[in-house]
Enzyme design. Structure first.
Site, PDB file in Angstrom:
ATOM      1  N   TYR A 118      56.273  35.759  13.690  1.00  0.00           N
ATOM      2  CA  TYR A 118      56.858  34.962  14.776  1.00  0.00           C
ATOM      3  C   TYR A 118      56.552  33.477  14.529  1.00  0.00           C
ATOM      4  O   TYR A 118      57.437  32.634  14.526  1.00  0.00           O
ATOM      5  CB  TYR A 118      56.270  35.304  16.144  1.00  0.00           C
ATOM      6  CG  TYR A 118      56.301  36.740  16.594  1.00  0.00           C
ATOM      7  CD1 TYR A 118      57.330  37.602  16.224  1.00  0.00           C
ATOM      8  CD2 TYR A 118      55.307  37.233  17.450  1.00  0.00           C
ATOM      9  CE1 TYR A 118      57.352  38.920  16.680  1.00  0.00           C
ATOM     10  CE2 TYR A 118      55.328  38.531  17.911  1.00  0.00           C
ATOM     11  CZ  TYR A 118      56.340  39.381  17.520  1.00  0.00           C
ATOM     12  OH  TYR A 118      56.351  40.659  17.976  1.00  0.00           O
ATOM     13  N   GLU A 148      51.489  43.809  22.491  1.00  0.00           N
ATOM     14  CA  GLU A 148      50.419  43.164  21.712  1.00  0.00           C
ATOM     15  C   GLU A 148      49.282  42.731  22.642  1.00  0.00           C
ATOM     16  O   GLU A 148      48.106  42.943  22.357  1.00  0.00           O
ATOM     17  CB  GLU A 148      50.975  41.951  20.956  1.00  0.00           C
ATOM     18  CG  GLU A 148      49.915  41.207  20.168  1.00  0.00           C
ATOM     19  CD  GLU A 148      50.476  40.125  19.246  1.00  0.00           C
ATOM     20  OE1 GLU A 148      51.709  39.990  19.147  1.00  0.00           O
ATOM     21  OE2 GLU A 148      49.659  39.431  18.611  1.00  0.00           O
ATOM     22  N   GLU A 188      46.347  29.324  27.570  1.00  0.00           N
ATOM     23  CA  GLU A 188      47.179  28.454  28.421  1.00  0.00           C
ATOM     24  C   GLU A 188      48.541  29.101  28.668  1.00  0.00           C
ATOM     25  O   GLU A 188      49.069  29.083  29.782  1.00  0.00           O
ATOM     26  CB  GLU A 188      47.372  27.069  27.764  1.00  0.00           C
ATOM     27  CG  GLU A 188      46.127  26.192  27.743  1.00  0.00           C
ATOM     28  CD  GLU A 188      45.139  26.596  26.648  1.00  0.00           C
ATOM     29  OE1 GLU A 188      45.473  27.449  25.792  1.00  0.00           O
ATOM     30  OE2 GLU A 188      44.004  26.063  26.655  1.00  0.00           O
TER      31      GLU A 188
HETATM   32  C1  FAD Z   1      43.633  35.668  14.557  1.00  0.00           C
HETATM   33  C2  FAD Z   1      45.068  35.241  14.671  1.00  0.00           C
HETATM   34  C3  FAD Z   1      46.052  36.060  14.159  1.00  0.00           C
HETATM   35  C4  FAD Z   1      47.401  35.681  14.254  1.00  0.00           C
HETATM   36  N1  FAD Z   1      48.343  36.503  13.697  1.00  0.00           N
HETATM   37  C5  FAD Z   1      49.643  36.161  13.776  1.00  0.00           C
HETATM   38  C6  FAD Z   1      50.645  36.975  13.163  1.00  0.00           C
HETATM   39  O1  FAD Z   1      50.355  38.017  12.558  1.00  0.00           O
HETATM   40  N2  FAD Z   1      51.925  36.587  13.242  1.00  0.00           N
HETATM   41  C7  FAD Z   1      52.312  35.467  13.904  1.00  0.00           C
HETATM   42  O2  FAD Z   1      53.498  35.196  13.983  1.00  0.00           O
HETATM   43  N3  FAD Z   1      51.392  34.631  14.455  1.00  0.00           N
HETATM   44  C8  FAD Z   1      50.071  34.961  14.411  1.00  0.00           C
HETATM   45  N4  FAD Z   1      49.119  34.135  14.966  1.00  0.00           N
HETATM   46  C9  FAD Z   1      49.536  32.844  15.519  1.00  0.00           C
HETATM   47  C10 FAD Z   1      49.471  32.752  17.022  1.00  0.00           C
HETATM   48  O3  FAD Z   1      50.448  33.535  17.639  1.00  0.00           O
HETATM   49  C11 FAD Z   1      49.646  31.252  17.353  1.00  0.00           C
HETATM   50  O4  FAD Z   1      48.535  30.565  16.804  1.00  0.00           O
HETATM   51  C12 FAD Z   1      49.702  31.010  18.839  1.00  0.00           C
HETATM   52  O5  FAD Z   1      50.876  31.536  19.378  1.00  0.00           O
HETATM   53  C13 FAD Z   1      49.623  29.501  19.150  1.00  0.00           C
HETATM   54  O6  FAD Z   1      50.554  28.765  18.429  1.00  0.00           O
HETATM   55  P1  FAD Z   1      50.104  27.482  17.581  1.00  0.00           P
HETATM   56  O7  FAD Z   1      48.914  27.836  16.768  1.00  0.00           O
HETATM   57  O8  FAD Z   1      51.301  26.940  16.910  1.00  0.00           O
HETATM   58  O9  FAD Z   1      49.597  26.435  18.672  1.00  0.00           O
HETATM   59  P2  FAD Z   1      50.494  25.463  19.559  1.00  0.00           P
HETATM   60  O10 FAD Z   1      51.620  26.238  20.158  1.00  0.00           O
HETATM   61  O11 FAD Z   1      50.827  24.255  18.763  1.00  0.00           O
HETATM   62  O12 FAD Z   1      49.493  25.100  20.724  1.00  0.00           O
HETATM   63  C14 FAD Z   1      48.517  24.059  20.597  1.00  0.00           C
HETATM   64  C15 FAD Z   1      47.802  23.911  21.938  1.00  0.00           C
HETATM   65  O13 FAD Z   1      48.752  23.527  22.955  1.00  0.00           O
HETATM   66  C16 FAD Z   1      48.702  24.447  24.040  1.00  0.00           C
HETATM   67  N5  FAD Z   1      50.055  24.659  24.579  1.00  0.00           N
HETATM   68  C17 FAD Z   1      51.189  24.876  23.859  1.00  0.00           C
HETATM   69  N6  FAD Z   1      52.230  25.064  24.709  1.00  0.00           N
HETATM   70  C18 FAD Z   1      51.742  24.975  25.980  1.00  0.00           C
HETATM   71  C19 FAD Z   1      52.319  25.084  27.281  1.00  0.00           C
HETATM   72  N7  FAD Z   1      53.633  25.335  27.445  1.00  0.00           N
HETATM   73  N8  FAD Z   1      51.505  24.951  28.359  1.00  0.00           N
HETATM   74  C20 FAD Z   1      50.169  24.704  28.202  1.00  0.00           C
HETATM   75  N9  FAD Z   1      49.569  24.574  27.005  1.00  0.00           N
HETATM   76  C21 FAD Z   1      50.343  24.713  25.909  1.00  0.00           C
HETATM   77  C22 FAD Z   1      48.184  25.735  23.434  1.00  0.00           C
HETATM   78  O14 FAD Z   1      47.582  26.559  24.413  1.00  0.00           O
HETATM   79  C23 FAD Z   1      47.167  25.225  22.409  1.00  0.00           C
HETATM   80  O15 FAD Z   1      45.952  24.954  23.038  1.00  0.00           O
HETATM   81  C24 FAD Z   1      47.766  34.473  14.884  1.00  0.00           C
HETATM   82  C25 FAD Z   1      46.772  33.638  15.409  1.00  0.00           C
HETATM   83  C26 FAD Z   1      45.434  34.015  15.297  1.00  0.00           C
HETATM   84  C27 FAD Z   1      44.397  33.121  15.872  1.00  0.00           C
END
Ligand code: FAD
Length: 379
Positions: A122, A238, A363
């Site tokens: 994703y 999930e 969040e």
């Molecule tokens: C151990 C682990 C395994 C994972 N495995 C997978 C996987 O197999 N496949 C996959 O696709 N992804 C995977 N992920 C990714 C995970 O789904 C994303 O890291 C997560 O959805 C957050 O996206 P981002 O890292 O881009 O952070 P961002 O979306 O850039 O967020 C950065 C910060 O902004 C805050 N924020 C963002 N939008 C909002 C909002 N609307 N309101 C308030 N706060 C907000 C967030 O809470 C965060 O603190 C994994 C992550 C981890 C840690």
């Protein structure tokens, strides 16, 4: 409220307990993939995997109550995780719900036997929380889609055979409406997998680059444009899976052992903290039972999974923070055998940080709870 089990449920529990007494593997490293694969196969052969999946596709066909009893017993004996957990928690259920009969027959049995491991795609570098902004493009060319783009944080991509991947099939209309899900063979030409090194030294997730990867149209899950609905329902599973996999009784045992080893059990502040965490763990256990009762009576709000994920992953962080504080300077040591189980805390502390991000950050869960559970207006 009736918290007792029926005689048939008690018989089922006795059967699970007896089987576990005979078959539970020695505790090994949680990263020993061969052992995890062997354990999954054993569970499946005994009829304890894919608990609620239809029998015709190799599922166990258990009732929700039997499934809950099975989970309780696996937790009680600290059973290891299965290798294909992501496929068991959400890929398989999505294929069962949205797939064609041919897709179910093709993909479900090897998920259960761990002959085919799945990864989920994703997140992209510029769309994590805002998953609907996914840019990975799939363009129709005859009987194939041609896929170009990049995914990131892809757990277990390096050992996976198949990829449950969110792609953009249209740029018209809303960003949600242009998404689809493809079931992509990880060995297709044009896929490049690069590991990401984690803070704890492991390397369980990856970047996945796709250049002109061809995916047969018959491997699209659901209709074109149905991707947002499919991943939204997969995310509910999930989040429930993450919430349900947290073992508070085990964390509490470790905490008490660490307090004893550090000779801090007599310290009133430590005792109060342990008691506070034990109480919160018990509250969450009962909240889980309430969610089970709701689902048995078909009055489940799917978005409660966001609340359960938020609460469980935050609480487990409180446990590991308490463990680290009890250890003081020793907390910096990872895997030190002289510190068992204290040596586990440093790794656990780092792992628990990841759990409030994976499957959607805290969040994002708060937003879902505010809007979908409490009905508060969107700002
Ligand atoms: C151990 C682990 C395994 C994972 N495995 C997978 C996987 O197999 N496949 C996959 O696709 N992804 C995977 N992920 C990714 C995970 O789904 C994303 O890291 C997560 O959805 C957050 O996206 P981002 O890292 O881009 O952070 P961002 O979306 O850039 O967020 C950065 C910060 O902004 C805050 N924020 C963002 N939008 C909002 C909002 N609307 N309101 C308030 N706060 C907000 C967030 O809470 C965060 O603190 C994994 C992550 C981890 C840690």
């Amino acid at each position: 409220m009736d918290l007792s089990y029926t005689p048939a449920e008690e018989t089922f529990r006795a059967r699970v307990r007896g089987w576990l007494a005979e078959n539970l593997p020695e505790t090994g490293s949680p990263r020993d993939l061969a052992a995890m694969r062997a354990w999954q196969r054993k569970l499946h052969a005994a009829g304890f995997l894919g608990a609620a999946w239809p029998k015709e596709y190799g599922g166990a066909g258990l009732s929700p109550m039997e499934q809950a009893i099975l989970n309780e017993e696996l937790t009680r004996v600290r059973a290891p995780q299965v290798v294909n957990a992501m496929a068991i928690w959400w890929v398989g259920p999505a294929i069962i719900r949205y797939g064609t009969d041919a897709q179910k027959r093709r993909f479900i049995p090897p998920i259960l036997t761990a002959d085919e491991i799945w990864a989920t795609g994703y997140s992209e570098p510029s769309s994590g929380s805002d998953m609907a902004a996914a840019k990975t493009r799939a363009v129709r060319d005859g009987d194939d889609y041609v896929v170009n783009g990049q995914k990131i944080w892809t757990t277990l991509a390096h050992i996976s055979d198949w990829f449950f991947v969110l792609v953009r099939t249209s740029t018209d209309g809303t960003k949600w409406g242009g998404l689809s899900v493809l079931l992509m063979d990880m060995r297709s030409r044009g896929i490049d997998i690069r590991p990401i090194r984690q803070i704890d030294g492991g390397s369980e997730f990856n970047e996945v680059f796709m250049s002109d990867v061809r995916v047969p149209v018959e491997n699209r899950l659901g209709a074109e444009g149905q991707g947002w609905e499919i991943v939204s329902s997969a995310l509910v599973n999930e989040r429930s899976g993450i919430a349900g996999s947290i073992r508070f009784d085990q964390a509490l045992d470790w905490l008490k052992t660490t307090a004893r080893e550090q000779q801090k059990l007599g310290d009133r502040r430590v005792r109060q903290r342990v008691a506070d965490l034990a109480t919160k763990g018990a509250i969450l256990r009962w909240a889980g039972m309430r969610a089970l009762t709701d689902s048995l009576h078909e009055r489940m709000n799917p978005h409660l999974s966001a609340a359960m994920k938020l609460m469980s992953t935050s609480l487990v962080q409180e446990f590991s923070e308490a463990g680290m504080e009890l250890l003081g300077p020793w907390a910096a040591l990872m895997d030190d055998p002289r510190l068992a189980p204290g040596g586990r805390w440093a790794k656990q502390f780092l792992y628990d940080r990841a759990m409030t991000i994976a499957g959607g950050t805290s969040e994002v869960q708060r937003n879902i709870v505010a809007q979908r559970v409490l009905g508060l207006p969107r700002k």
